[in-house]
Write an enzyme that holds these catalytic residues in place. Structure first.
Site, PDB file in Angstrom:
ATOM      1  N   GLU A  91       0.812  -1.221   0.000  1.00 42.33           N
ATOM      2  CA  GLU A  91       0.000   0.000   0.000  1.00 42.33           C
ATOM      3  C   GLU A  91       0.847   1.273   0.000  1.00 42.33           C
ATOM      4  O   GLU A  91       1.157   1.833   1.046  1.00 42.33           O
ATOM      5  CB  GLU A  91      -0.933   0.024   1.222  1.00 42.33           C
ATOM      6  N   LYS A 128      -3.017  -2.150  -2.636  1.00 42.37           N
ATOM      7  CA  LYS A 128      -4.010  -1.230  -2.073  1.00 42.37           C
ATOM      8  C   LYS A 128      -3.593   0.180  -2.455  1.00 42.37           C
ATOM      9  O   LYS A 128      -2.540   0.666  -2.033  1.00 42.37           O
ATOM     10  CB  LYS A 128      -4.110  -1.375  -0.552  1.00 42.37           C
TER      11      LYS A 128
END
Length: 297
Positions: free
Chosen positions: A178, A215
């Site tokens: 992420e 993500k």
């Protein structure tokens, strides 16, 4: 079929989204305040974490929260050592709700340099990963932040994320990589172009059979991450809400087929400690349904 294989299939092909229930030390006071609990209601970190655990327990034990619409849930490390309704947290999620458990493993962000905030060092990570796997955790989450269009900084963030991802994969878990792009930067689309190029290079270099979850902040240009969604080394691409309201995040998500939600604040928007269980469950059900609908477009 093993539990891990069942979970892998669910994350790869299931309809729904991943709930981010991993607020930690720095973000917990804000999360509690939005829930209707002021800082004056607790006197210590221990009391604060007891209150946020009660909030999380209310969410995951709600009849609105189960594996029909929620594919997975990301937990804070301290939650791993606690229980939901008398069972260890990760065990409860999978056995009682059919929700795949993930663990936030990062220790927060370093100071900004070259336009990014890298991850702080994570001492004792091998032990944490082993403990997580023993408790039935499927994967991990680790977040860094991109604040500016800076090729050196973006490359450093990706290199760190993929090095950590390799360590997670070696431990038998699946990493959620992420590198969040701040929605506040003026040249967000340019940062996303650099990010996508960097992702494709590093994904192509992953060993055969290795897959990761990405993500990302919802892109400026709709459909921009389609190459990443379709990449054979990407198990799933999920989106953070990134400061957008739930309605705005859902609208943006619905314009990006193949991406599913992994919302935190947007998921809990409208929930209140002052609500009756009936009111709370109704509000949570509406939130989950709206995010689910946006995720299955």
């Amino acid at each position: 079929m093993s539990a891990h294989q069942e979970q892998l299939d669910k994350i790869a092909r299931g309809n729904g989204f991943i709930a981010a229930l991993d607020q930690s030390g720095g973000s917990t006071p804000k999360a509690l305040k939005l829930y209707g609990i002021e800082e004056s209601a607790y006197q210590s970190d221990a009391e604060m974490f007891d209150l946020v655990h009660a909030f999380r327990t209310r969410i995951v034990t709600s009849p609105a929260f189960d594996g029909r619409r929620v594919l997975g849930a990301i937990l804070f490390e301290a939650t791993l050592e606690r229980q939901f309704d008398g069972l260890p947290a990760a065990q409860y999620l999978w056995e009682k709700k059919q929700v795949v458990p993930f663990l936030k493993i990062d220790k927060g962000l370093a100071d900004e340099a070259d336009g990014v905030q890298l991850l702080k060092p994570i001492p004792g990570l091998d032990d944490l990963l082993a403990r997580a796997k023993a408790q039935g955790v499927f994967g991990t989450k680790e977040r860094s932040v991109i604040h500016a269009v800076n090729a050196k900084g973006i490359a450093a963030a990706l290199d760190q994320q993929f090095a950590l991802g390799a360590q997670v994969l070696a431990a038998g878990l699946v990493p959620i990589i992420e590198p969040e792009v701040s929605i506040k930067i003026a040249d967000k689309a340019e940062a996303e172009t650099l990010l996508k190029q960097g992702f494709i290079e590093r994904l192509n270099a992953l060993p055969e059979g290795r897959r990761v979850i990405l993500k990302l902040t919802l892109p400026t240009v709709d459909g921009f991450y389609r190459e990443l969604v379709d990449h054979p080394k990407v198990l799933r691409l999920v989106a953070l809400s990134g400061g957008y309201s739930r309605d705005e995040a859902n609208a943006r998500l619905a314009r990006n087929p193949g991406i599913i939600a992994s919302f935190s604040r947007a998921l809990t928007e409208g929930l209140s400690a002052q609500q009756s269980d009936e009111q709370f469950n109704g509000a949570l059900d509406a939130s989950i349904e709206s995010i689910y609908r946006a995720s299955i477009v």
